[in-house]
Motif scaffolding. Sequence first.
Motif, short mmCIF file in Angstrom:
data_model
loop_
_atom_site.label_atom_id
_atom_site.label_comp_id
_atom_site.label_asym_id
_atom_site.label_seq_id
_atom_site.Cartn_x
_atom_site.Cartn_y
_atom_site.Cartn_z
N VAL A 1 44.08 44.02 34.15
CA VAL A 1 42.98 43.28 33.54
C VAL A 1 42.12 44.21 32.67
O VAL A 1 41.72 43.86 31.57
N ALA A 2 41.85 45.40 33.19
CA ALA A 2 41.04 46.35 32.43
C ALA A 2 41.72 46.69 31.09
O ALA A 2 41.05 46.76 30.05
N ASP A 3 43.03 46.87 31.13
CA ASP A 3 43.76 47.16 29.91
C ASP A 3 43.75 45.97 28.95
O ASP A 3 43.55 46.12 27.75
N LYS A 4 43.92 44.77 29.51
CA LYS A 4 43.98 43.56 28.68
C LYS A 4 42.63 43.28 28.02
O LYS A 4 42.57 42.81 26.87
N LEU A 5 41.55 43.56 28.73
CA LEU A 5 40.20 43.28 28.21
C LEU A 5 39.58 44.51 27.52
O LEU A 5 38.45 44.44 27.03
N GLY A 6 40.28 45.62 27.52
CA GLY A 6 39.76 46.83 26.87
C GLY A 6 38.57 47.42 27.58
O GLY A 6 37.65 47.94 26.93
N LEU A 7 38.57 47.37 28.90
CA LEU A 7 37.44 47.87 29.67
C LEU A 7 37.52 49.39 29.85
O LEU A 7 38.59 49.96 29.90
N ASN B 1 38.30 34.77 32.98
CA ASN B 1 36.85 34.59 33.03
C ASN B 1 36.36 34.49 34.47
O ASN B 1 35.35 35.11 34.84
N ALA B 2 37.09 33.75 35.30
CA ALA B 2 36.72 33.63 36.71
C ALA B 2 36.87 34.97 37.42
O ALA B 2 36.04 35.34 38.27
N PHE B 3 37.93 35.71 37.11
CA PHE B 3 38.17 37.03 37.68
C PHE B 3 36.96 37.94 37.43
O PHE B 3 36.44 38.58 38.35
N MET B 4 36.51 37.99 36.18
CA MET B 4 35.40 38.88 35.82
C MET B 4 34.07 38.36 36.37
O MET B 4 33.22 39.14 36.81
#
Length: 400
Positions: free
Chosen positions: A394-400, A342-345
């Motif tokens: 992160v993009a893969d983990k969050l489905g971005l 959450n902090a990363f994003m």
Amino acid sequence: MSQFNFAPMPDAEGFFGEYGGQIIPPGLKAIMDEINHAYEEIRHTETFQNELMQLFQDYVGRPSPVYHAKRLSDQLGGAQIFLKREDLNHTGAHKINHCLGEALLAKFMGKTKVIAETGAGQHGVALATACALVGIPCEIHMGQVDIEKEHPNVTKMKILGCNLIPVTRGTATLKDAVDSAFEEYLKDPVNSIYAIGSVVGPHPFPKMVRDFQSIIGREARQQFQNRFEKNPDYITACVGGGSNAMGLFTAFLNDDDVRIVGVEPAGKGLNTPDHSATLTLGSPGEIHGFKCYVLQDEEGQPLPVHSIASGLDYPGVGPQHCYLKDIERVQYESVTDEECLNAFMTLSRVEGIIPALESAHAVAWAMRMAPQLDQNQTILVNLSGRGDKDADYVADKLGL
């Protein structure tokens, strides 16, 4: 006068209180003592100091700025959050600070090979960079899990000319990479040097790495004093082994007006086995040649650990951190993987700064703390690295 009056640390045997030391075979002790002697000899010379400071300025790009995260602060309400921008350093993190020092020391000692471990790859990239600069071959051991997770840094290390050794044993992460690198170093400690990537390992490495990293805190303290004529109310940094944190904390240890907070990875939760909160849930033990808090089983063997941040999943921690915890000079908190993401994003989308997942732990704690404070209070976060290496993951983990 400060209530914290620190004697020079460590002592002559490498201890910070009861932590640290050299829990190693006699033959290796002689090698470590030689490194300590060479370090003490070189660190006081004007030639070395001038060369290192010139590289910090012209090669690394120091001083790194202190940035007011105004939009983030306004969104949270409460304290004003500032970032010490180590992510803007050449190679993208604080690791270059001690890697340059270690590479210059290796050159001074006439070593023909530098060996190291890396977790997130930032230490590996920084050391490969420093070795390319001084012209010494470099061998980096990295867990297979981290190799797959941190592909951008793997590519950089190969481009820079280092020999990358994949480690598949155990959990194939940072602890196993340390084991592998240390074993390789023991094969020829006379001609090679083990460039430890944090304030861990046998004496003199916790001292040396801290000293090279302490430029972070010296700069930050002066920058804050120049700007506000006072210190920040809180300073914070993530803690795995603890190098970026000691780099920031050292300059402020005697300042009673500064609250110091180290942030450990709570992973999937402190009530699960999937965390790396060594100072929070560990106990005194021995690992990799020194005494510290360790996440360990009943037989004293290190437990498997977890963090979304590859640079923080280590079952031990720097001995000076252990001492600072025991005397209650530094408060150690923890942040979960979810809070970290959450902090990363949030920092990425509110301030346009993509932090390393390691650094995002400290950002997450600041985001948790800021609303509890007044608007005239300040939190300085050591943004220890940038998140280029983590972006695809992160993009893969969050489905971005």
